[in-house]
Design an enzyme around this catalytic site. Structure first.
Site, PDB file in Angstrom:
ATOM      1  N   GLN A  69      -1.753  12.392 -10.273  1.00  0.00           N
ATOM      2  CA  GLN A  69      -2.340  13.004  -9.084  1.00  0.00           C
ATOM      3  C   GLN A  69      -1.323  13.879  -8.380  1.00  0.00           C
ATOM      4  O   GLN A  69      -0.121  13.700  -8.524  1.00  0.00           O
ATOM      5  CB  GLN A  69      -2.917  11.942  -8.150  1.00  0.00           C
ATOM      6  CG  GLN A  69      -1.938  10.924  -7.611  1.00  0.00           C
ATOM      7  CD  GLN A  69      -2.628   9.801  -6.839  1.00  0.00           C
ATOM      8  OE1 GLN A  69      -3.490   9.096  -7.365  1.00  0.00           O
ATOM      9  NE2 GLN A  69      -2.254   9.638  -5.571  1.00  0.00           N
ATOM     10  N   THR A  90       0.134  -4.037   3.354  1.00  0.00           N
ATOM     11  CA  THR A  90       1.502  -3.512   3.363  1.00  0.00           C
ATOM     12  C   THR A  90       2.394  -4.394   2.500  1.00  0.00           C
ATOM     13  O   THR A  90       3.194  -3.902   1.696  1.00  0.00           O
ATOM     14  CB  THR A  90       2.049  -3.415   4.797  1.00  0.00           C
ATOM     15  OG1 THR A  90       1.313  -2.428   5.516  1.00  0.00           O
ATOM     16  CG2 THR A  90       3.525  -3.024   4.805  1.00  0.00           C
ATOM     17  N   ASP A 104      -5.487   0.050   4.542  1.00  0.00           N
ATOM     18  CA  ASP A 104      -5.638  -1.260   3.901  1.00  0.00           C
ATOM     19  C   ASP A 104      -7.025  -1.465   3.317  1.00  0.00           C
ATOM     20  O   ASP A 104      -7.185  -2.006   2.218  1.00  0.00           O
ATOM     21  CB  ASP A 104      -5.346  -2.374   4.908  1.00  0.00           C
ATOM     22  CG  ASP A 104      -3.857  -2.650   5.063  1.00  0.00           C
ATOM     23  OD1 ASP A 104      -3.045  -1.783   4.673  1.00  0.00           O
ATOM     24  OD2 ASP A 104      -3.495  -3.731   5.587  1.00  0.00           O
ATOM     25  N   LEU A 151       5.975   1.220   7.849  1.00  0.00           N
ATOM     26  CA  LEU A 151       5.265  -0.046   7.750  1.00  0.00           C
ATOM     27  C   LEU A 151       6.119  -1.093   7.037  1.00  0.00           C
ATOM     28  O   LEU A 151       6.134  -2.260   7.409  1.00  0.00           O
ATOM     29  CB  LEU A 151       3.943   0.143   7.002  1.00  0.00           C
ATOM     30  CG  LEU A 151       2.754   0.655   7.820  1.00  0.00           C
ATOM     31  CD1 LEU A 151       3.001   2.043   8.388  1.00  0.00           C
ATOM     32  CD2 LEU A 151       1.481   0.650   6.974  1.00  0.00           C
ATOM     33  N   THR A 198      -2.662   5.005 -15.062  1.00  0.00           N
ATOM     34  CA  THR A 198      -2.973   5.500 -13.720  1.00  0.00           C
ATOM     35  C   THR A 198      -3.047   7.022 -13.785  1.00  0.00           C
ATOM     36  O   THR A 198      -2.084   7.667 -14.216  1.00  0.00           O
ATOM     37  CB  THR A 198      -1.907   5.073 -12.685  1.00  0.00           C
ATOM     38  OG1 THR A 198      -0.617   5.490 -13.132  1.00  0.00           O
ATOM     39  CG2 THR A 198      -1.912   3.562 -12.502  1.00  0.00           C
ATOM     40  N   HIS A 254       1.633  -3.813  -1.215  1.00  0.00           N
ATOM     41  CA  HIS A 254       2.249  -2.563  -1.661  1.00  0.00           C
ATOM     42  C   HIS A 254       3.752  -2.742  -1.880  1.00  0.00           C
ATOM     43  O   HIS A 254       4.287  -2.366  -2.932  1.00  0.00           O
ATOM     44  CB  HIS A 254       1.987  -1.484  -0.603  1.00  0.00           C
ATOM     45  CG  HIS A 254       2.623  -0.161  -0.874  1.00  0.00           C
ATOM     46  ND1 HIS A 254       1.919   0.918  -1.375  1.00  0.00           N
ATOM     47  CD2 HIS A 254       3.900   0.291  -0.690  1.00  0.00           C
ATOM     48  CE1 HIS A 254       2.729   1.956  -1.506  1.00  0.00           C
ATOM     49  NE2 HIS A 254       3.935   1.603  -1.083  1.00  0.00           N
ATOM     50  N   GLU A 255       4.438  -3.334  -0.905  1.00  0.00           N
ATOM     51  CA  GLU A 255       5.899  -3.466  -1.005  1.00  0.00           C
ATOM     52  C   GLU A 255       6.313  -4.445  -2.094  1.00  0.00           C
ATOM     53  O   GLU A 255       7.320  -4.233  -2.782  1.00  0.00           O
ATOM     54  CB  GLU A 255       6.479  -3.884   0.350  1.00  0.00           C
ATOM     55  CG  GLU A 255       6.243  -2.897   1.484  1.00  0.00           C
ATOM     56  CD  GLU A 255       6.694  -1.482   1.175  1.00  0.00           C
ATOM     57  OE1 GLU A 255       7.583  -1.308   0.316  1.00  0.00           O
ATOM     58  OE2 GLU A 255       6.156  -0.550   1.798  1.00  0.00           O
TER      59      GLU A 255
END
Length: 339
Positions: free
Chosen positions: A275, A244, A309, A207, A272, A247-248
């Protein structure tokens, strides 16, 4: 809570793996009518893998990473103690470089404006889905990151390339006019974003990907996004809400993937939850996993996870501080303040 162990940062990176362009050209056809028939079943962003490869080859770059992380820790500690104040809101000037083979890849000015609007909403915490943040994470939501984005130029160039391979990505083909791409506009003072056609890989459609703050000012610094996943109108579901880019840009401003790109890894952000791995699709809250014998609720709705998204809608306060340290007057991207 995760601790920042600077002595292990470099080790973890090593062991883990002016052209013939036309500015502000307007498309006559609509994005919706020319949407690309490229789909992706899962988000895939190779930013961290590409970073590790670059760090393995360049000791100076590794030292810059260590220095940046040390500066981020000082900034966070001083901010907490009231010894320094955040430098205020930063408005980052954006240059969008469009490399297109088809009309559908030549995204319109309206779609670019739409994407900038998504970035401004997501980074100011005014996104329409912010109300979905679970009560559990309300106390650590970022609110306004104090980073804004302003489009200053769009550069377009046609290309004969129908896709961009791993070799193209490794060689930065899209970022060099000499190889048919578009040279970055002064990457010290401008955030460069390249839009290209599809980017296939052995792991699926890519992406987008980004460089990290240690690349500040280098000729290849910036973000690359595949046209099918850029903006909203005409983009490919389920990656058609402009996240996207959100995020980037997080990588560009110093954030790692929330799972630390390892099983129970460390993203170097204290608030955070640790995980086991990335999450995909649209998970149902609460989602639990166990790391180090401790069961935790996963912050899968964080912009730095791999969910669709529509399932991502928050940064944490710790991520906000990290990004502020990067654009602060003492940070590696302070040049974005100067116009």
């Amino acid at each position: 809570m995760k601790k920042l162990l600077f002595g292990a940062i470099v080790l973890s990176f090593m062991s883990a793996c002016n052209s013939d362009n036309i500015a502000n050209q307007t498309q006559e056809s609509t994005d919706a009518a020319n949407s690309l028939s490229v789909t992706a079943s899962k988000r895939f962003c190779p930013s961290e893998e590409m970073r590790k490869e670059a760090l393995q080859k360049d000791p100076a770059l590794r030292q810059r990473v260590a220095d940046i992380e040390a500066n981020a820790e000082r900034f966070a500690n001083n901010l907490k103690l009231g010894k320094v104040l955040a430098d205020g809101s930063v408005e980052i000037p954006v240059v969008v470089n469009v490399l297109y083979n088809t009309a559908a890849e030549n995204v319109s000015d309206a779609r670019i404006a739409e994407q900038i609007a998504v970035l401004n909403a997501d980074y100011s915490g005014t996104n329409s889905d912010v109300s979905k943040i679970p009560t559990e994470f309300q106390a650590v939501k970022s609110g306004d990151v104090a980073v804004k984005f302003r489009l200053v130029n769009t550069i377009r160039k046609s290309t004969t390339k129908t896709s961009w391979s791993a070799t193209d990505r490794a060689n930065n083909t899209m970022k060099k006019a000499s190889t048919g791409g578009i040279d970055a506009t002064n990457p010290t003072n401008y955030f460069n974003l390249w839009i290209v056609g599809r980017m296939p890989s052995t792991q699926g459609e890519i992406l987008g990907y980004a460089t990290f703050p240690e690349s500040a000012g280098l000729w290849n610094d910036g973000v690359v996004i595949a046209a099918p996943f850029f903006g909203k109108t005409g983009a490919s579901s389920p990656f058609n809400l402009g996240r996207t880019a959100t995020h980037e840009v997080g990588h560009y401003l110093g954030l790692r993937h929330i799972w630390g790109d390892a099983n129970c890894g460390n993203d170097l952000i204290a608030d955070t939850p640790t995980q086991t791995r990335d999450n995909a699709g649209k998970p149902t809250y609460p989602l639990y996993n166990t790391c180090g014998g401790v069961q935790r609720s996963v912050m899968f709705m964080n912009y730095m996870d791999y969910v669709d998204d529509a399932a991502m809608f928050m940064f944490s306060a710790g991520q906000k501080t990290k990004m502020q340290s990067v654009v602060a007057s003492s940070g590696p991207r302070t040049g974005l303040r100067v116009l």
